[in-house]
Write an enzyme that holds these catalytic residues in place. Sequence first.
Site, PDB file in Angstrom:
ATOM      1  N   HIS A 221       0.740  -0.782  -0.304  1.00  0.00           N
ATOM      2  CA  HIS A 221       0.322   0.228   0.157  1.00  0.00           C
ATOM      3  C   HIS A 221       0.881   1.424   0.261  1.00  0.00           C
ATOM      4  O   HIS A 221       1.213   2.229  -0.950  1.00  0.00           O
ATOM      5  CB  HIS A 221      -0.704   0.122   1.282  1.00  0.00           C
ATOM      6  CG  HIS A 221      -1.693   0.750   1.063  1.00  0.00           C
ATOM      7  ND1 HIS A 221      -2.228   1.757  -0.240  1.00  0.00           N
ATOM      8  CD2 HIS A 221      -2.384   2.100   2.379  1.00  0.00           C
ATOM      9  CE1 HIS A 221      -2.844   2.958   0.655  1.00  0.00           C
ATOM     10  NE2 HIS A 221      -3.521   2.230   1.768  1.00  0.00           N
ATOM     11  N   HIS A 259      -2.331   0.255 -11.943  1.00  0.00           N
ATOM     12  CA  HIS A 259      -3.114   0.920 -11.028  1.00  0.00           C
ATOM     13  C   HIS A 259      -4.784  -0.284 -10.267  1.00  0.00           C
ATOM     14  O   HIS A 259      -4.642  -0.519 -11.876  1.00  0.00           O
ATOM     15  CB  HIS A 259      -4.046   2.046 -10.589  1.00  0.00           C
ATOM     16  CG  HIS A 259      -4.085   3.172  -9.154  1.00  0.00           C
ATOM     17  ND1 HIS A 259      -5.539   2.225  -8.514  1.00  0.00           N
ATOM     18  CD2 HIS A 259      -3.976   3.531  -8.614  1.00  0.00           C
ATOM     19  CE1 HIS A 259      -5.424   3.437  -7.935  1.00  0.00           C
ATOM     20  NE2 HIS A 259      -4.634   4.068  -7.019  1.00  0.00           N
ATOM     21  N   ASP A 310       2.434   7.711  -7.026  1.00  0.00           N
ATOM     22  CA  ASP A 310       3.364   7.960  -6.932  1.00  0.00           C
ATOM     23  C   ASP A 310       5.085   7.968  -7.856  1.00  0.00           C
ATOM     24  O   ASP A 310       5.688   8.191  -6.991  1.00  0.00           O
ATOM     25  CB  ASP A 310       3.300   6.264  -6.167  1.00  0.00           C
ATOM     26  CG  ASP A 310       2.820   5.818  -5.017  1.00  0.00           C
ATOM     27  OD1 ASP A 310       2.797   6.561  -3.797  1.00  0.00           O
ATOM     28  OD2 ASP A 310       2.076   4.443  -5.501  1.00  0.00           O
TER      29      ASP A 310
END
Length: 373
Positions: A221, A259, A310
């Site tokens: 995560h 994702h 990210d």
Amino acid sequence: MADKPTKGLADVVAASTALSDIDGKAGRLFYRGYDIHDLAGHATFEEVAHLLQRGTLPTRRQLADYGAELAEGRTLGALVESNVSEIAGRQAPMEALRTLVSLAGADDPDKDSNAADANRRKAARLTAQQPILVARYHAARTGADIPEPDPELSTAANFLLQITGRRPEPREVEIFDTCLVLHADHTMNASTFAARVCAATLSDMHSAIVAAIGTLKGPLHGGANEQVMRTLEALDPRGVAQAVRDKLAAGEKIMGFGHRVYKTEDPRATHLRRMSQELAEASGDDTYYRMSREMEEVVFADKHLYPNVDFYAATVYHYLGIPTDLFTPVFSVSRMSGWTAHVIEQHADNRLIRPDSEYIGERDQKWVPIDER
């Protein structure tokens, strides 16, 4: 016969929420109905936190009042103050934050109440204190002096001031503020779900946030932004494309791509790519940005995967002078606004979250006394 359970609860609706929504096919993210593209670069983090926690974009008066509440809430309690140095010497960043937030619960004057007004006050304090906790942890482990938070500065400006020890440039503040906006909430991700499960037992807000931080600590995560930077640092800038192809051919995962929800580009990545380029050019050394672009092109060509939030967050944080192992804690600074809003929402219309399970073990086992086993 009952349907087989969905592994990882994929596509299972676990709760109703008015806080955020994702259109994965179109690559869109909304906070309370506002498109992230309209909020990023326009609304401040404080405005977005108010929107999530209190339901509306604030008026100027409401924003001033909320800002004053955050400024007052930045003062750490006695239990946190007396333990932060020892914790910094014993625990890694996310472990330390998990511990410090738990201690902050004992210091909170509303710790024994889940009433709506108490939850709103606790949400503001947690949002105010999280960047201070990250900065104080970093100062304690490095032995650095840390400037006191300036009540006239925003959350973003104070954090950069305390982490770098210098007054940040206005554009740096704007960029980091936008980062906080982009990370503020993201529907029913793992840490948010953990917070809501805890809150659904009518446990207190700090306990729910500790559950969220513990969940974010897991590398599936949180931590991808840090791993992106580690990967960039380990690559030869002259051989990025071949190195990435070799990793992909070997079945290695390239962090920062793909994702669970988005089937096209993560809308947050669109903003972060642009800010990474701007900061890289301003720094006079755009090596990591150029490497990132090359990695993006290779991964898309070979795997048709888009960068997620990210990937470019890593280089943005790097260019802002944030230490790499604090990238995930910085994520928690922003997401505190969303986590706390979810706890408020769960407590306001609560039902215990208790999913069923499918038993796959042995049946009709015969008892055998211990001397006969």
